[in-house]
Design a protein around this motif. Structure first.
Motif, PDB file in Angstrom:
ATOM      1  N   ASP A 297       8.268  -1.651  49.831  1.00 47.40           N
ATOM      2  CA  ASP A 297       9.391  -0.157  50.538  1.00 47.40           C
ATOM      3  C   ASP A 297       7.980   0.066  51.538  1.00 47.40           C
ATOM      4  O   ASP A 297       8.453   0.401  52.141  1.00 47.40           O
ATOM      5  N   LEU A 298       7.145  -0.678  52.249  1.00 48.62           N
ATOM      6  CA  LEU A 298       6.707  -0.991  53.508  1.00 48.62           C
ATOM      7  C   LEU A 298       5.773  -2.242  53.926  1.00 48.62           C
ATOM      8  O   LEU A 298       5.214  -2.960  52.936  1.00 48.62           O
ATOM      9  N   VAL A 299       6.052  -2.451  54.793  1.00 46.82           N
ATOM     10  CA  VAL A 299       5.951  -3.820  55.706  1.00 46.82           C
ATOM     11  C   VAL A 299       4.684  -3.414  56.714  1.00 46.82           C
ATOM     12  O   VAL A 299       5.314  -3.046  57.865  1.00 46.82           O
ATOM     13  N   VAL A 300       3.563  -3.911  56.215  1.00 46.04           N
ATOM     14  CA  VAL A 300       2.912  -3.531  57.436  1.00 46.04           C
ATOM     15  C   VAL A 300       2.837  -5.195  58.449  1.00 46.04           C
ATOM     16  O   VAL A 300       2.937  -5.862  58.041  1.00 46.04           O
ATOM     17  N   ASP A 301       2.690  -5.401  59.787  1.00 45.13           N
ATOM     18  CA  ASP A 301       2.661  -6.195  60.157  1.00 45.13           C
ATOM     19  C   ASP A 301       1.842  -6.720  61.244  1.00 45.13           C
ATOM     20  O   ASP A 301       1.358  -5.768  62.166  1.00 45.13           O
TER      21      ASP A 301
ATOM     22  N   LEU B 121       7.165   1.920  63.590  1.00 42.21           N
ATOM     23  CA  LEU B 121       6.295   3.034  63.954  1.00 42.21           C
ATOM     24  C   LEU B 121       5.084   1.483  64.394  1.00 42.21           C
ATOM     25  O   LEU B 121       4.891   1.005  63.490  1.00 42.21           O
ATOM     26  N   THR B 122       4.759   1.996  64.723  1.00 36.61           N
ATOM     27  CA  THR B 122       3.449   0.780  66.527  1.00 36.61           C
ATOM     28  C   THR B 122       2.343   1.842  66.207  1.00 36.61           C
ATOM     29  O   THR B 122       2.296   2.756  66.252  1.00 36.61           O
TER      30      THR B 122
ATOM     31  N   VAL C 170       5.760  -1.231  59.890  1.00 35.85           N
ATOM     32  CA  VAL C 170       4.533  -0.843  60.871  1.00 35.85           C
ATOM     33  C   VAL C 170       3.696  -1.778  60.995  1.00 35.85           C
ATOM     34  O   VAL C 170       3.152  -2.864  60.704  1.00 35.85           O
ATOM     35  N   ALA C 171       3.594  -1.487  62.983  1.00 34.90           N
ATOM     36  CA  ALA C 171       3.268  -2.686  63.458  1.00 34.90           C
ATOM     37  C   ALA C 171       1.809  -1.813  63.825  1.00 34.90           C
ATOM     38  O   ALA C 171       1.438  -1.505  64.201  1.00 34.90           O
TER      39      ALA C 171
END
Length: 478
Positions: A116-120, A174-175, A150-151
Motif C-alpha cells: 500500500d506504501l513504499v518508503v524509499d 511525496l518526499t 515516499v522518499a
C-alpha cells in the motif's frame, strides 16, 4: 523565501547538532516526521502493507525507525534490506521489536507490487549516479504497480546538489526532507522525481551565507515590485526601450511590448520595423525609426525578440549605458566580449537550446544539468542569466552567490511568443529600477503565475499570458 543548501553544509549542521543532542535523537526526530507523513498519505495505518527499501546509510535508519512507529500503529511493515550486513542496527532492532520483519532484496519485487506504501530509504543525500541494479529493479516494480512512494530526504538516484539524474532513480509521490530543502528537490530533472515535498524541521542551524538556491514567494516578490509615488510621472517611473521584431517576425515585437506595458515602467519606446503592428495594437507606445541611440532617453533596453539578423541594432543597444536585457536572436547576435565589457547591468534570457549554442554543448546536456549551465553562462558572460525551461533559474553576474529558482511555472507556458512577453515584462522591471537578479526573478514569477491563471488547465496563447499579468500582480501584492 524558501532556501536550499548543499550537502556539505547540511552535513556540517547535522554534526554540530548531534554533538549537542543525546545519541540517536536527531534520527528519531527525522523518523517521527517521516512516519507522520506516511500516516497522512496512507489515511488508515492499521492493516496497511508498508514496504521499506533500506540501504546502508542514515536514510535507511530513518526508514527503519519510521517503520517501527507505523508497525506499532498496526501496519504490516517489511524492510527489504539491500545491504543486510550494513543496515542500521538500532533501526532494524526497533522495527523487529515493533513487530516488523526484514527480507533480502531477492524477495523485494513481489512485496513492492502488493504494498500500500513504499518508503524509499535506499540512498542518502551523498549519493551520486543512478541506482544499482537491485534497487533499480525495485524502483521499476513500484512504477509498474503504481504504488505510492515516499522518499526519505530525497529520491534515491538523484543528485542532491545539482538536480541531475544520471541513471535510474526512484519516482516519489511525496518526499519528506529534513532540516532544509536540497537544490535537487527544486530543479529538474530531479524535481520531477520528488513529487510533493514536505519539509520537516529537525532543529538545524544553517549559515545564511551558504545558501545555494532561493525560491521567492508572494511576499518576497511583493516587496520587489515598483509602486508609483505621489509625485511620479511616466518618466520618473522609468521608460523601457524595445528593439525587437522584423519583417518576418513582427509579432515578437508586439508581444514584447505587451509584456513591457504591464511591467511597471511608465512608458515604452519601440524601435524597429514592426512599428505599424505595434501602434495598431498598443497606441500608447512611443515609436521611433531613428535607431536605439536616437530614440530618446530610456532607463533600460530589451533587444533581440524576432530580430532576425539585425546585428547592428543589437550592437547599438549593447553600447548603451543603461541596463540591457538580451533575448532570442539577440543572444545569437551579441558579441561575447561586448557583453563582458559593458559597465551597466546585463540580463540574458536564453532557453535551453540557446544556452546550449552559447556554451557549445547539446540541448540535452543543458537540460540534464540546468544549475551548472546557468552558472557557467553567468560566469562566461559576466551577466545575470535567466535560463528558461521547466524550472526557470536566475544566476547573478559571474555565477556566484545563490541561484534563484522560479516556483510558479507551468507547462502551458511552452507556447510560441511566451518568452517575448517575459522579456518585455522583465525589461520593464529593469527600467523601473530593479536589479537584474530581482527583475528576472520577479518577471519569471509573475509570468508563471499569469500563465497558470490564464491556462486554468487549458491551452493558452502568449497574448493570454500578457493580458493575465495584472491579475497575477494583484494576486501577489493583495
Amino acid at each position: 523565501m524558501r532556501t536550499a543548501y548543499g550537502v556539505e553544509t547540511v552535513r556540517a549542521a547535522e554534526r554540530e547538532l548531534m554533538a549537542r543532542l543525546p545519541e540517536g535523537a536527531l534520527m528519531q526526530r527525522a523518523a517521527a516526521g517521516l512516519a507522520a507523513a506516511c500516516a497522512d498519505l496512507l489515511g488508515r495505518v492499521y492493516g496497511s502493507r508498508v514496504v521499506l527499501l533500506v540501504g546502508s546509510g542514515d536514510n535507511g535508519g530513518d526508514a527503519l525507525y519510521a517503520g517501527a512507529r507505523l508497525a506499532r500503529r498496526g501496519a504490516g511493515v517489511t524492510a527489504v534490506l539491500l545491504s543486510p550486513e550494513r543496515a542500521h542496527p538500532g533501526g532494524l532492532a526497533a522495527l523487529r521489536k515493533a513487530g516488523g520483519r526484514s527480507v533480502g532484496a531477492d524477495a523485494g519485487t513481489e512485496l513492492v507490487e502488493r504494498a500500500d506504501l513504499v518508503v524509499d530509504g535506499v540512498v542518502g543525500i551523498g549519493g551520486k549516479g543512478g541506482l544499482r541494479p537491485e534497487a533499480a529493479a525495485l524502483a521499476h516494480a513500484a512504477e509498474r504497480a503504481r504504488v505510492p512512494v515516499v522518499a526519505v530526504d530525497l529520491p534515491s538516484g538523484v543528485d542532491a546538489d545539482t538536480g541531475e539524474v544520471r541513471g535510474t532513480a526512484m519516482r516519489a509521490d511525496l518526499t519528506v526532507t529534513f532540516g532544509t530543502h536540497k537544490p535537487g528537490l527544486l530543479i529538474d530533472p530531479a524535481r520531477e522525481h520528488a513529487g510533493v515535498v514536505r519539509l520537516v524541521d529537525i532543529g538545524l542551524t544553517l549559515p545564511h551565507d551558504a545558501v545555494e538556491l532561493e525560491a521567492l514567494q508572494h511576499a518576497d516578490v511583493a516587496r520587489l515590485l515598483p509602486v508609483p509615488a505621489a509625485e511620479s510621472d511616466k518618466y520618473r517611473r522609468g521608460v523601457v526601450g524595445i528593439a525587437a521584431g522584423s519583417a518576418r517576425y513582427p509579432g515578437a515585437a508586439v508581444l514584447a511590448v505587451s509584456g513591457a506595458l504591464r511591467g511597471g515602467a511608465g512608458a515604452v519606446r519601440y524601435v524597429g520595423p514592426a512599428a505599424d503592428a505595434v501602434i495598431a495594437r498598443f497606441p500608447e507606445t512611443l515609436v521611433s525609426d531613428r535607431g536605439p541611440a536616437k530614440a530618446g532617453r530610456v532607463q533600460a533596453w530589451v533587444v533581440g525578440p524576432g530580430a532576425g539578423d539585425d546585428a547592428a541594432t543589437v550592437a547599438e543597444v549593447l553600447a548603451a549605458d543603461v541596463p540591457v536585457l538580451i533575448d532570442a536572436d539577440g543572444l545569437r547576435l551579441a558579441d561575447r566580449e561586448a557583453v563582458r565589457a559593458r559597465t551597466a547591468p546585463t540580463l540574458m534570457t536564453p532557453h535551453a537550446g540557446e544556452a546550449a549554442a552559447l556554451l557549445g554543448v547539446t540541448r540535452e546536456e543543458v537540460e540534464a544539468a540546468r544549475l551548472t549551465s546557468v552558472r557557467e553562462l553567468a560566469a562566461r558572460y559576466e551577466a545575470t542569466v535567466l535560463l528558461k525551461g521547466s524550472t526557470t533559474l536566475v544566476a547573478g553576474a559571474g555565477g556566484t552567490g545563490p541561484v534563484r529558482v522560479n516556483p510558479t511555472g507551468t507547462s502551458w507556458l511552452a507556447t510560441a511568443g511566451s518568452g517575448d512577453v517575459l522579456s518585455g515584462l522583465a525589461g520593464s522591471l529593469l527600467a523601473a529600477g530593479l536589479a537584474p537578479l530581482d527583475a528576472g526573478s520577479a518577471g519569471a514569477y509573475l509570468h508563471g503565475l499569469s500563465g497558470r491563471f490564464a491556462a486554468d488547465g487549458a491551452p493558452v496563447g502568449a497574448h493570454d499570458v500578457a493580458e493575465g499579468i495584472p491579475e497575477a500582480w494583484r494576486d501577489v501584492v493583495g
